[in-house]
Design a protein around this motif. Sequence first.
Motif, mmCIF file in Angstrom:
data_model
loop_
_atom_site.group_PDB
_atom_site.id
_atom_site.type_symbol
_atom_site.label_atom_id
_atom_site.label_comp_id
_atom_site.label_asym_id
_atom_site.label_seq_id
_atom_site.Cartn_x
_atom_site.Cartn_y
_atom_site.Cartn_z
ATOM 1 N N TRP A 1 49.216 31.797 41.203
ATOM 2 C CA TRP A 1 50.315 32.487 40.520
ATOM 3 C C TRP A 1 51.572 31.619 40.488
ATOM 4 C CZ3 TRP A 1 50.004 38.080 42.998
ATOM 5 C CH2 TRP A 1 48.899 38.747 42.458
ATOM 6 N N ARG B 1 51.388 28.927 37.594
ATOM 7 C CA ARG B 1 51.173 29.300 36.194
ATOM 8 C C ARG B 1 52.427 29.037 35.368
ATOM 9 N NH1 ARG B 1 47.711 34.976 36.871
ATOM 10 N NH2 ARG B 1 45.799 33.937 37.545
ATOM 11 N N ARG C 1 36.919 42.714 39.420
ATOM 12 C CA ARG C 1 36.981 41.496 38.598
ATOM 13 C C ARG C 1 36.049 40.397 39.095
ATOM 14 N NH1 ARG C 1 40.959 42.220 35.001
ATOM 15 N NH2 ARG C 1 42.464 43.837 35.601
ATOM 16 N N GLU D 1 38.720 30.602 37.524
ATOM 17 C CA GLU D 1 40.162 30.726 37.744
ATOM 18 C C GLU D 1 40.787 29.392 38.144
ATOM 19 O OE1 GLU D 1 41.792 34.459 39.675
ATOM 20 O OE2 GLU D 1 39.686 34.579 40.273
ATOM 21 N N SER E 1 43.814 31.403 35.065
ATOM 22 C CA SER E 1 43.920 32.700 34.395
ATOM 23 C C SER E 1 43.149 33.735 35.209
ATOM 24 C CB SER E 1 43.344 32.637 32.975
ATOM 25 O OG SER E 1 44.045 31.692 32.190
ATOM 26 N N THR E 2 43.456 35.009 34.987
ATOM 27 C CA THR E 2 42.764 36.094 35.675
ATOM 28 C C THR E 2 41.557 36.534 34.861
ATOM 29 O OG1 THR E 2 44.851 36.879 36.619
ATOM 30 C CG2 THR E 2 42.997 38.424 36.611
ATOM 31 N N LYS F 1 41.639 39.589 32.144
ATOM 32 C CA LYS F 1 43.036 39.988 32.268
ATOM 33 C C LYS F 1 43.388 41.091 31.275
ATOM 34 C CE LYS F 1 47.731 38.074 32.286
ATOM 35 N NZ LYS F 1 48.554 36.852 32.112
ATOM 36 N N GLY F 2 44.140 42.085 31.735
ATOM 37 C CA GLY F 2 44.586 43.180 30.885
ATOM 38 C C GLY F 2 43.619 44.344 30.803
#
Length: 268
Positions: A35, A38, A109, A144, A149-150, A153-154
């Motif tokens: 994090w 990023r 996830r 990752e 990135s996750t 994501k979303g």
Amino acid sequence: MSSKLLKQFIGASMEPTLMLVTELMRGGTLQKFLWSTRPQCPDLKLSLSFALGISRAMEYLHAIGIIHRDLKPSNLLLTEDKTIIKLADFGLAREDAEAEMTTEAGTYRWMAPEMFSMDPIRIGVKKYYNHKVDVYSFSMILWELLTNSTPFKGRSNIMVAYATATKMRPSMDNIPSEIEPLLSSCWAEDPAERPEFEQISDFLANILRNVCGSLTSSPNLFETEHPTGNELVNSPVTNCLMDKDAENSKKKHRSSCCCFMSAYDNSL
């Protein structure tokens, strides 16, 4: 493989309350590290060395018959200099046995598709799965590390579960071509088609040596008895990276093995 890549237990106290004392990892979690960098991606060599450290830790865990079941960036800790990664949080770990286990244990996830059910099930229902659920989780972490990135994501937890169960996977865009076969095999729908961590470690170590050059940091990642150089060509790994048993590998998953082995041989 090495137990040194697991967060070390130091001791326990019963007074004034139950307390466990473990090794202090001043670098925080892998999740916080990603994090903090990023939208940039970590250096490829660093990402692959972290992946190798995770693989070696899981290799040890599986060798003693333990499934982690919650492998994810927030359960991976870094040293203060951000060069060594260690596995932590064994709250959901259990023995790998020929028995049914609780479903949907872990974090959505990073959870393997066999831990979901497309049909409604009662709370507490169990089903059979094995240590290959950790290999799937590892594939999400490797993705990752390479993309910062996750995964999914979303999407809500329910949508992540649906995507995973319906064979959706993160995009391979911007993934180095040398790594694509490893990702594809690790997140395969069929657990039997996923490699063992021993094979994953060999693959990553070889990529680090031949694609990224010599590893100047975290030398203890290579303090194992894995074969190197030409020895890898004649090892059981080169017979089939999808199956730890070389004899059974001739009967299983020939197409998947050929794809992974072609990329593996080309990297030697």
